[in-house]
Scaffold this motif. Structure first.
Motif, short mmCIF file in Angstrom:
data_model
loop_
_atom_site.label_atom_id
_atom_site.label_comp_id
_atom_site.label_asym_id
_atom_site.label_seq_id
_atom_site.Cartn_x
_atom_site.Cartn_y
_atom_site.Cartn_z
N ALA A 35 54.37 29.77 63.65
CA ALA A 35 54.95 30.68 62.66
C ALA A 35 54.77 30.13 61.25
CB ALA A 35 56.43 30.92 62.95
N LEU A 36 54.95 28.83 61.08
CA LEU A 36 54.76 28.21 59.76
C LEU A 36 53.31 28.33 59.31
CD1 LEU A 36 55.90 26.60 57.40
CD2 LEU A 36 55.53 24.52 58.73
N SER A 37 52.38 28.09 60.22
CA SER A 37 50.97 28.22 59.90
C SER A 37 50.62 29.66 59.53
CB SER A 37 50.11 27.75 61.08
OG SER A 37 48.75 27.74 60.74
N ASP A 38 51.18 30.63 60.25
CA ASP A 38 50.96 32.05 59.94
C ASP A 38 51.46 32.39 58.55
OD1 ASP A 38 49.79 32.45 62.41
OD2 ASP A 38 51.55 33.41 63.30
N LYS A 39 52.61 31.85 58.18
CA LYS A 39 53.15 32.09 56.83
C LYS A 39 52.25 31.47 55.77
CE LYS A 39 57.94 33.11 57.57
NZ LYS A 39 58.21 34.30 56.80
N MET A 40 51.70 30.31 56.07
CA MET A 40 50.78 29.67 55.13
C MET A 40 49.51 30.51 54.95
SD MET A 40 51.30 25.65 56.07
CE MET A 40 50.08 25.08 54.92
N GLN A 45 46.26 33.92 51.65
CA GLN A 45 45.52 35.19 51.55
C GLN A 45 45.99 36.01 50.35
OE1 GLN A 45 42.78 36.02 53.35
NE2 GLN A 45 42.61 37.68 51.90
N ALA A 46 47.29 36.04 50.11
CA ALA A 46 47.82 36.76 48.95
C ALA A 46 47.31 36.13 47.64
CB ALA A 46 49.35 36.75 48.98
N SER A 47 47.22 34.81 47.61
CA SER A 47 46.70 34.12 46.43
C SER A 47 45.22 34.45 46.22
CB SER A 47 46.87 32.61 46.57
OG SER A 47 48.23 32.27 46.65
N ILE A 48 44.45 34.48 47.30
CA ILE A 48 43.03 34.83 47.22
C ILE A 48 42.86 36.24 46.67
CG2 ILE A 48 40.98 35.37 48.62
CD1 ILE A 48 41.85 32.98 50.44
N GLN A 49 43.64 37.17 47.19
CA GLN A 49 43.55 38.55 46.72
C GLN A 49 43.93 38.67 45.25
OE1 GLN A 49 45.98 40.54 49.63
NE2 GLN A 49 44.29 40.75 51.07
N LYS A 50 44.93 37.91 44.81
CA LYS A 50 45.33 37.94 43.40
C LYS A 50 44.21 37.45 42.51
CE LYS A 50 48.88 36.04 40.31
NZ LYS A 50 47.99 35.55 39.29
N VAL A 51 43.60 36.32 42.88
CA VAL A 51 42.52 35.76 42.07
C VAL A 51 41.31 36.70 42.06
CG1 VAL A 51 40.84 33.87 41.96
CG2 VAL A 51 43.27 33.36 42.27
N GLU A 52 40.97 37.27 43.22
CA GLU A 52 39.84 38.20 43.27
C GLU A 52 40.11 39.45 42.45
OE1 GLU A 52 37.81 37.07 47.55
OE2 GLU A 52 39.27 38.69 47.51
N ALA A 53 41.34 39.94 42.46
CA ALA A 53 41.68 41.13 41.68
C ALA A 53 41.60 40.85 40.18
CB ALA A 53 43.07 41.63 42.06
N GLY A 55 39.64 38.64 38.84
CA GLY A 55 38.22 38.52 38.56
C GLY A 55 37.85 37.54 37.48
N LYS A 56 38.75 36.67 37.08
CA LYS A 56 38.46 35.77 35.97
C LYS A 56 38.00 34.39 36.40
CE LYS A 56 41.71 38.08 32.94
NZ LYS A 56 42.93 37.99 32.19
N GLU A 57 38.40 33.97 37.60
CA GLU A 57 38.05 32.62 38.02
C GLU A 57 37.88 32.56 39.53
OE1 GLU A 57 41.54 29.81 37.99
OE2 GLU A 57 42.33 31.39 36.69
N LYS A 58 37.38 31.47 40.01
CA LYS A 58 37.14 31.30 41.44
C LYS A 58 37.97 30.16 42.00
CE LYS A 58 33.59 34.15 42.01
NZ LYS A 58 33.55 35.22 42.94
N THR A 59 39.02 29.78 41.30
CA THR A 59 39.84 28.65 41.72
C THR A 59 41.27 29.11 41.92
OG1 THR A 59 38.46 27.15 40.42
CG2 THR A 59 40.63 26.33 41.09
N LEU A 60 41.85 28.76 43.07
CA LEU A 60 43.27 29.02 43.30
C LEU A 60 44.07 27.92 42.62
CD1 LEU A 60 43.39 29.92 47.10
CD2 LEU A 60 43.29 31.47 45.16
N ASN A 61 45.07 28.33 41.86
CA ASN A 61 45.95 27.40 41.18
C ASN A 61 47.40 27.67 41.60
OD1 ASN A 61 44.07 26.00 39.30
ND2 ASN A 61 43.70 28.09 38.61
N ALA A 62 48.28 26.76 41.26
CA ALA A 62 49.69 26.89 41.62
C ALA A 62 50.26 28.22 41.14
CB ALA A 62 50.49 25.73 41.05
N VAL A 63 49.86 28.68 40.00
CA VAL A 63 50.38 29.93 39.46
C VAL A 63 50.03 31.12 40.35
CG1 VAL A 63 48.38 30.41 37.98
CG2 VAL A 63 50.64 31.27 37.33
N ASP A 64 48.98 31.01 41.15
CA ASP A 64 48.56 32.09 42.03
C ASP A 64 49.43 32.23 43.28
OD1 ASP A 64 46.35 32.75 40.36
OD2 ASP A 64 45.33 30.98 41.14
N LEU A 65 50.32 31.27 43.49
CA LEU A 65 51.23 31.34 44.63
C LEU A 65 52.36 32.35 44.41
CD1 LEU A 65 51.47 27.56 45.53
CD2 LEU A 65 50.34 29.36 46.86
#
Length: 66
Positions: A35-40, A45-53, A55-65
């Protein structure tokens, strides 16, 4: 081309989680780690979608959480 789906691996280090939980006087059930792994996965995935939406960078940062 669609992005390749990664097989879901466990994203948690069980011994570290176990030690942390045990230090509070509690135990972990076997299903806790899955369950913990599923939450991670969902959080990442939510962070990836935010960064892709954005469209400015290709790096996940703490702010994207958020």
């Amino acid at each position: 081309m669609a992005k390749k789906e990664m097989k879901r691996a466990n994203l948690v280090v069980k011994s570290k989680v176990h030690g942390f939980v045990k230090s509070s006087g509690l135990r972990t059930g076997g299903d806790f780690y899955v369950a913990l792994s599923d939450k991670m996965y969902a959080l990442i995935q939510a962070s990836i979608q935010k960064v892709e939406a954005d469209g400015k960078e290709k790096t996940l940062n703490a702010v994207d959480l958020a």
